[in-house]
Write an enzyme that holds these catalytic residues in place. Structure first.
Site, short mmCIF file in Angstrom:
data_model
loop_
_atom_site.label_atom_id
_atom_site.label_comp_id
_atom_site.label_asym_id
_atom_site.label_seq_id
_atom_site.Cartn_x
_atom_site.Cartn_y
_atom_site.Cartn_z
N TYR A 144 24.07 16.31 38.47
CA TYR A 144 22.91 15.70 37.79
C TYR A 144 21.90 16.79 37.39
O TYR A 144 21.41 16.80 36.26
CB TYR A 144 22.28 14.70 38.75
CG TYR A 144 21.12 13.90 38.19
CD1 TYR A 144 21.32 12.86 37.29
CD2 TYR A 144 19.81 14.19 38.58
CE1 TYR A 144 20.26 12.12 36.80
CE2 TYR A 144 18.74 13.45 38.10
CZ TYR A 144 18.97 12.42 37.21
OH TYR A 144 17.91 11.69 36.72
N LYS A 148 20.62 17.80 33.65
CA LYS A 148 19.20 17.69 33.27
C LYS A 148 18.63 19.05 32.86
O LYS A 148 17.75 19.13 31.99
CB LYS A 148 18.39 17.06 34.40
CG LYS A 148 18.78 15.61 34.70
CD LYS A 148 18.54 14.72 33.49
CE LYS A 148 18.89 13.27 33.75
NZ LYS A 148 18.65 12.41 32.58
P1 NDP Z 1 18.65 2.99 35.08
O1 NDP Z 1 19.89 3.18 35.89
O2 NDP Z 1 17.69 1.94 35.48
O3 NDP Z 1 19.06 2.75 33.55
C1 NDP Z 1 20.02 3.57 32.96
C2 NDP Z 1 20.20 3.19 31.52
O4 NDP Z 1 21.22 4.04 30.97
C3 NDP Z 1 20.68 1.75 31.37
O5 NDP Z 1 20.03 1.16 30.28
C4 NDP Z 1 22.16 1.91 31.10
O6 NDP Z 1 22.63 0.87 30.25
C5 NDP Z 1 22.19 3.24 30.33
N1 NDP Z 1 23.51 3.83 30.39
C6 NDP Z 1 24.13 4.39 31.44
N2 NDP Z 1 25.38 4.76 31.10
C7 NDP Z 1 25.55 4.39 29.80
C8 NDP Z 1 26.64 4.47 28.89
N3 NDP Z 1 27.81 5.02 29.23
N4 NDP Z 1 26.46 4.01 27.64
C9 NDP Z 1 25.28 3.46 27.27
N5 NDP Z 1 24.21 3.36 28.08
C10 NDP Z 1 24.36 3.82 29.34
O7 NDP Z 1 17.96 4.43 35.03
P2 NDP Z 1 16.44 4.87 34.80
O8 NDP Z 1 15.76 3.97 33.86
O9 NDP Z 1 15.87 5.18 36.10
O10 NDP Z 1 16.71 6.29 34.10
C11 NDP Z 1 16.57 6.52 32.71
C12 NDP Z 1 16.66 8.01 32.48
O11 NDP Z 1 15.62 8.67 33.19
C13 NDP Z 1 17.97 8.62 32.98
O12 NDP Z 1 18.40 9.64 32.09
C14 NDP Z 1 17.58 9.23 34.29
O13 NDP Z 1 18.41 10.31 34.66
C15 NDP Z 1 16.16 9.68 34.00
N6 NDP Z 1 15.34 9.88 35.18
C16 NDP Z 1 15.08 8.82 36.04
C17 NDP Z 1 14.32 9.04 37.17
C18 NDP Z 1 13.99 7.96 38.13
O14 NDP Z 1 13.39 8.26 39.17
N7 NDP Z 1 14.33 6.71 37.87
C19 NDP Z 1 13.79 10.36 37.48
C20 NDP Z 1 14.12 11.38 36.52
C21 NDP Z 1 14.87 11.12 35.42
P3 NDP Z 1 23.98 0.03 30.48
O15 NDP Z 1 24.37 0.15 31.92
O16 NDP Z 1 23.58 -1.34 30.06
O17 NDP Z 1 24.97 0.64 29.55
#
Ligand code: NDP
Length: 236
Positions: A144, A148
């Site tokens: 990860y 990033k």
């Molecule tokens: P969530 O797990 O809540 O949401 C992840 C999103 O990514 C979902 O909408 C999911 O949609 C989508 N996703 C994952 N895989 C796929 C795929 N193969 N195709 C299309 N869409 C995909 O994560 P967060 O909202 O917490 O995170 C959002 C971003 O922020 C990420 O990049 C994460 O790494 C980053 N981040 C988050 C932090 C945190 O503390 N939460 C901290 C730092 C960074 P679906 O499953 O419907 O396809």
């Protein structure tokens, strides 16, 4: 609504929940036409296109579908991401590949597809969702963190390459934000994380969305190639 993104065509990946959904709703609130890309349909009133961002042809179809309806794309937010945590010595190759593919390769593919349009338009904005982990590393998250950190390199390189065409490229490095991604962490890990945050609380997706709105609006017209921490001071 103050119309900071009036009539802008915005594409947000991972808009089905969490940070991506908060960004999509905030952008819509500011007058944007928002296209959310994800595998599951968001429970929200935005345009949704089913897309698996690990699949190049799915990305191409999604961008094609948008450009059939709109003749431009103003903003791309590469937000979708996954984790497959594990100690490095035991990390499976498929867990490395899955995370790098979903988090970094997808941003390359989407940015390449969308920047072709933006180059013709001579304007645009790309925002990549990195992480404090991409800046500082984290035990148990080598895959990860590498993805990033890679996004930060991608952000700065694209910012340099595309700025002469008025395309800005920035990144956000969130800290610990309460979403389904962090809800799966054990309670003890979440408590320990909180203790590393100077503001003494996790962030909310809406707080990341405010930073995204700023960076993607004309208020940030002179800002490119930056990584904005939204982390309650965690990454200081
Ligand atoms: P969530 O797990 O809540 O949401 C992840 C999103 O990514 C979902 O909408 C999911 O949609 C989508 N996703 C994952 N895989 C796929 C795929 N193969 N195709 C299309 N869409 C995909 O994560 P967060 O909202 O917490 O995170 C959002 C971003 O922020 C990420 O990049 C994460 O790494 C980053 N981040 C988050 C932090 C945190 O503390 N939460 C901290 C730092 C960074 P679906 O499953 O419907 O396809």
């Amino acid at each position: 609504m103050s119309g900071l993104l009036s009539d802008k065509i915005c594409v947000v990946t991972g808009a089905s929940r969490g940070i991506g959904l908060a960004i999509a709703l905030r952008f819509k609130d500011e007058g944007a036409r928002v296209y959310g890309l994800s595998r599951t349909k968001p429970d929200a009133d935005i345009f949704w296109i089913s897309c698996d961002i690990t699949d190049e042809s799915s990305i191409e179809s999604a961008i094609h579908a948008i450009t059939q309806k709109e003749n431009r794309i103003d903003v791309l937010v590469n937000n979708a991401g996954i984790t497959r945590d594990g100690l490095f010595m035991r990390m499976k190759t498929e867990d490395w590949d899955a995370v790098l593919t979903a988090n970094l390769r997808s941003a390359f593919l989407l940015s390449r597809a969308v920047s072709r349009l933006m180059l013709k338009q001579r304007s645009g904005c790309i925002l990549n969702m990195s992480s404090v982990v991409g800046l500082h590393g984290n035990g148990g998250q080598a895959n990860y963190a590498a993805s990033k950190a890679g996004l930060i390199g991608l952000t700065k390189s694209l910012a340099k390459e595309l700025s002469s065409r008025n395309i800005r490229v920035n990144a956000i490095a969130p800290g610990y934000i309460e979403t389904s991604m962090t809800a799966v962490l054990p309670e003890s890990v979440r408590e320990n994380l909180k203790m590393t945050i100077p503001l003494q609380r996790p962030g909310r997706p809406e707080e990341v969305a405010e930073a995204a709105l700023f960076l993607c609006s004309d208020a940030a017209a002179y800002i490119t190639g930056v990584v904005l921490n939204v982390d309650g001071g965690m990454g200081m």
